[in-house]
Design an enzyme around this catalytic site. Structure first.
Site, PDB file in Angstrom:
ATOM      1  N   HIS A  67       0.856  -1.191   0.000  1.00 19.65           N
ATOM      2  CA  HIS A  67       0.000   0.000   0.000  1.00 19.65           C
ATOM      3  C   HIS A  67       0.890   1.238   0.000  1.00 19.65           C
ATOM      4  O   HIS A  67       0.788   2.108   0.860  1.00 19.65           O
ATOM      5  CB  HIS A  67      -0.952  -0.023   1.190  1.00 19.65           C
ATOM      6  N   HIS A  97       1.619  -8.427  -1.762  1.00 24.22           N
ATOM      7  CA  HIS A  97       0.879  -8.578  -3.029  1.00 24.22           C
ATOM      8  C   HIS A  97       1.431  -7.690  -4.142  1.00 24.22           C
ATOM      9  O   HIS A  97       0.893  -6.636  -4.467  1.00 24.22           O
ATOM     10  CB  HIS A  97      -0.630  -8.421  -2.862  1.00 24.22           C
ATOM     11  N   ASN A 148      -0.119  -4.918  -6.772  1.00 23.06           N
ATOM     12  CA  ASN A 148      -1.362  -4.339  -6.262  1.00 23.06           C
ATOM     13  C   ASN A 148      -1.067  -3.290  -5.196  1.00 23.06           C
ATOM     14  O   ASN A 148      -0.276  -3.522  -4.280  1.00 23.06           O
ATOM     15  CB  ASN A 148      -2.279  -5.420  -5.680  1.00 23.06           C
ATOM     16  N   ALA A 149      -1.738  -2.144  -5.302  1.00 23.37           N
ATOM     17  CA  ALA A 149      -1.621  -1.065  -4.313  1.00 23.37           C
ATOM     18  C   ALA A 149      -0.183  -0.633  -4.104  1.00 23.37           C
ATOM     19  O   ALA A 149       0.293  -0.483  -2.982  1.00 23.37           O
ATOM     20  CB  ALA A 149      -2.249  -1.493  -2.986  1.00 23.37           C
ATOM     21  N   HIS A 198      -6.617  -9.890  -9.787  1.00 19.79           N
ATOM     22  CA  HIS A 198      -5.752  -8.888  -9.162  1.00 19.79           C
ATOM     23  C   HIS A 198      -4.599  -8.490 -10.081  1.00 19.79           C
ATOM     24  O   HIS A 198      -4.201  -7.322 -10.116  1.00 19.79           O
ATOM     25  CB  HIS A 198      -5.195  -9.417  -7.836  1.00 19.79           C
ATOM     26  N   ASP A 242      -5.069 -12.969   0.098  1.00 21.17           N
ATOM     27  CA  ASP A 242      -5.779 -11.697   0.311  1.00 21.17           C
ATOM     28  C   ASP A 242      -7.253 -11.974   0.597  1.00 21.17           C
ATOM     29  O   ASP A 242      -8.143 -11.230   0.183  1.00 21.17           O
ATOM     30  CB  ASP A 242      -5.628 -10.777  -0.901  1.00 21.17           C
TER      31      ASP A 242
END
Length: 234
Positions: free
Chosen positions: A38, A59, A62-63, A93, A116
């Site tokens: 993130h 992940h 992603n983000a 994803h 996730d």
């Protein structure tokens, strides 16, 4: 709080650009396993993060800041490094083509399957609330009212099957991503993650279609219920 003594592993996902480098170093020195996620960190910030003690990426793709032609971002720094990279292999994803390319760019033993997973996994829920938002489950994924991905409707057995089917890898490689790689990331290779003498007997029995028939945790399981169905002879 995080730097006090703990039993077991402590994994903390942080955005490197949001944390002072000295604090990152203190967390790493205290034995906290740091993963970047993130985050909108630049390539340079992520490289500093790895130097300061980050060892994983949460992940991948992603983000996080993407890999671009003039801005490698977190993804570029991760693929260039020795970092452990979690990947969500649900076909939604991340496009499977992108993941297959990533596998060619990075050590294969440093990828970890992650689910996730949201509250819908393992049950029959088709909606739930997350951080004040309504989330709907459809087509094997979770979306908020704006259509943004909000977690996955994915269990680990499905992740292994997807890895074989979507990433064109064999079962041994997919199993490594689900077991040996995460164990190594957590520093638990001497306890679990592989089938070897002296390690915990954490085992899963699969059929030819990679459906779970039985499991053993620390050697404890019900082999009789499996053999009675004719799947295994011992």
């Amino acid at each position: 709080m995080l730097t006090r003594g703990w039993d077991g592993c402590v994994v903390h996902t942080l955005a490197p650009e949001m944390v002072d480098r000295v604090n990152v170093q203190l967390l790493a020195a205290a034995g906290i396993i740091l993963s970047a996620g993130h985050t909108d960190a630049t390539y340079e910030q992520m490289r500093d993060g790895f130097a300061d003690g980050f060892t994983g990426v949460t992940h991948l793709f992603n983000a996080m800041s993407p890999l671009a032609s003039r801005a490698p971002g977190v993804v570029g720094a991760a693929l260039e490094s020795e970092a452990w990279c979690g990947i969500v292999v649900d076909g939604r994803h991340v496009d499977p083509v992108v993941l297959r390319l990533a596998l060619k760019c990075h050590r294969s033993d440093r990828f970890m399957l992650v689910t996730d997973a949201m509250p819908c996994v393992g049950g029959d829920r088709h909606s739930f609330r997350l951080q004040g938002k309504n989330v709907q489950v459809r087509d094997g994924a979770c979306y908020d009212d704006a259509g943004t991905l909000a977690g996955a409707d994915l269990d680990m057995a499905s992740a292994v099957r997807n890895a074989c089917r979507l990433l064109n890898i064999d079962l041994a490689s997919a199993s490594q991503m689900a077991s040996a790689a995460p164990a190594a990331f957590l520093g638990l290779s001497d306890e679990t993650g592989r089938i070897a003498q002296g390690l915990r007997a954490d085992l899963v029995l699969l059929d030819d279609d990679l459906n779970v028939l039985g499991s053993w945790i620390g050697g404890v399981g019900d082999i009789a219920s499996v053999t009675d169905r004719g799947h295994v002879n011992v």
